[in-house]
Write a protein that holds these residues in place. Structure first.
Motif, PDB file in Angstrom:
ATOM      1  N   GLY A  11       0.861  -1.256   0.136  1.00  0.00           N
ATOM      2  CA  GLY A  11       0.044  -0.143   0.097  1.00  0.00           C
ATOM      3  C   GLY A  11       0.812   1.359  -0.152  1.00  0.00           C
ATOM      4  N   LEU A  12       1.917   1.200  -0.840  1.00  0.00           N
ATOM      5  CA  LEU A  12       2.806   2.533  -0.628  1.00  0.00           C
ATOM      6  C   LEU A  12       2.225   3.604  -1.651  1.00  0.00           C
ATOM      7  N   LYS A  13       2.414   4.783  -1.019  1.00  0.00           N
ATOM      8  CA  LYS A  13       1.891   5.971  -1.694  1.00  0.00           C
ATOM      9  C   LYS A  13       2.790   6.569  -2.811  1.00  0.00           C
ATOM     10  N   GLU A  14       2.272   7.386  -3.510  1.00  0.00           N
ATOM     11  CA  GLU A  14       3.095   8.124  -4.595  1.00  0.00           C
ATOM     12  C   GLU A  14       4.599   8.801  -4.042  1.00  0.00           C
ATOM     13  N   ALA A  15       4.358   9.515  -3.036  1.00  0.00           N
ATOM     14  CA  ALA A  15       5.597  10.334  -2.333  1.00  0.00           C
ATOM     15  C   ALA A  15       6.325   9.101  -1.784  1.00  0.00           C
ATOM     16  N   GLN A  16       6.131   8.248  -1.230  1.00  0.00           N
ATOM     17  CA  GLN A  16       6.983   6.982  -0.777  1.00  0.00           C
ATOM     18  C   GLN A  16       7.720   6.433  -1.854  1.00  0.00           C
TER      19      GLN A  16
END
Length: 278
Positions: A232-237
């Motif tokens: 579930g990683l986000k774009e910023a990560q």
């Protein structure tokens, strides 16, 4: 009479060796590199011919090399111009990827991941590091293509013969696609994770590679390293992780620490493998 090398002589030799090494690096993966190999072979044969006193062969090779050195700047003008441009940018002295280049590569991969996620198209990218993965990709479809959003999306587009398997990237190119990876046999992995995630974990258990997985069922991007999965990683990560990878100088400890800090700082936005697999 034997003349011992002075400090100045040793320094002179090291500088020349470094210059030759850096120029050869600039010529890698170009047509000019094949020319360099040919010249070295001809030079070796010429030296042997002189040592064995083959006068006619030595004369012919000498004339041939003379003509060749005149023709090289004409035939290989694009490659020589590119090399001089790289030297002008300082690439002769720097071995690492520039920050601008790393940012561009990271953006290309990130845009591809975000598009695949939005369309719920499954994908598996393996980012090669110091451990070579030739035994994995040598039996796959070799691409040696530039890293771009379009290339990555087209590989995993449904119906493409290459979409079934992983794509392996290094810090400059897409090496191969349709690569089949070893599956993880970790008994603690959640039974809800499919073959793609098990393959992503499996390759990180047998090498220092990094895996990025796009789940078509859950529409999320996961990250695997050293047998551990963060989901579930986000774009910023993802942007920070990709930047760390493309800017890395093959320093595993440094890279791992930066990745760990990135995941920790964004922990509220992602799900760690220990939480997800229980």
């Amino acid at each position: 009479m034997i003349r011992f090398l002075s400090i100045r002589d040793i320094l002179d030799i090291l500088i020349i060796a470094f210059l030759i090494y850096r120029i050869l690096l600039l010529l890698m993966d170009t047509r000019a590199m094949q020319l360099v190999k040919g010249l070295l072979l001809i030079g070796l044969v010429s030296v042997l011919a002189r040592a064995l006193h083959f006068e006619v062969l030595s004369w012919m090779l000498g004339k041939f090399l003379g003509v060749l050195f005149i023709a090289i700047p004409i035939v290989f003008q694009p490659e020589l111009r590119r090399m001089l441009e790289e030297i002008g940018k300082g690439s002769l002295w720097r071995q690492t990827v520039s920050k601008e280049k790393a940012q561009s590569l990271a953006d290309e991969v990130l845009r591809a991941l975000m598009y695949l996620q939005s369309q719920r198209i499954g994908a598996l990218l393996v980012l090669q590091r110091s451990t070579g993965l030739k035994d994995i990709w040598q039996s796959a479809v070799k691409l040696n293509a530039e890293i771009s959003q379009e290339a990555i999306v087209s590989i995993f587009w449904p119906g493409n013969p290459l979409h079934d398997g992983a794509a392996i990237l290094d810090r400059e190119r897409i090496i191969a696609a349709s690569c089949f990876l070893p599956l993880s046999d970790n008994p603690d992995i959640s039974r809800w994770l499919g073959t793609r995630h098990r393959a992503a974990l499996g390759i990180t258990e047998v090498s220092d590679a990094i895996s990025l997985v796009v789940s078509e069922e859950r529409g999320e991007v996961s990250f695997a390293i050293r047998g551990h999965l963060s989901r579930g990683l986000k774009e910023a990560q993802l942007r920070q992780l990709l930047l760390h990878y493309f800017l890395s100088e093959n320093e595993p400890a440094s890279l791992l620490e930066r990745i760990r800090r990135t995941l920790t700082s964004f922990r509220s936005g992602g799900v760690d493998d220990d939480e997800a697999n229980r």
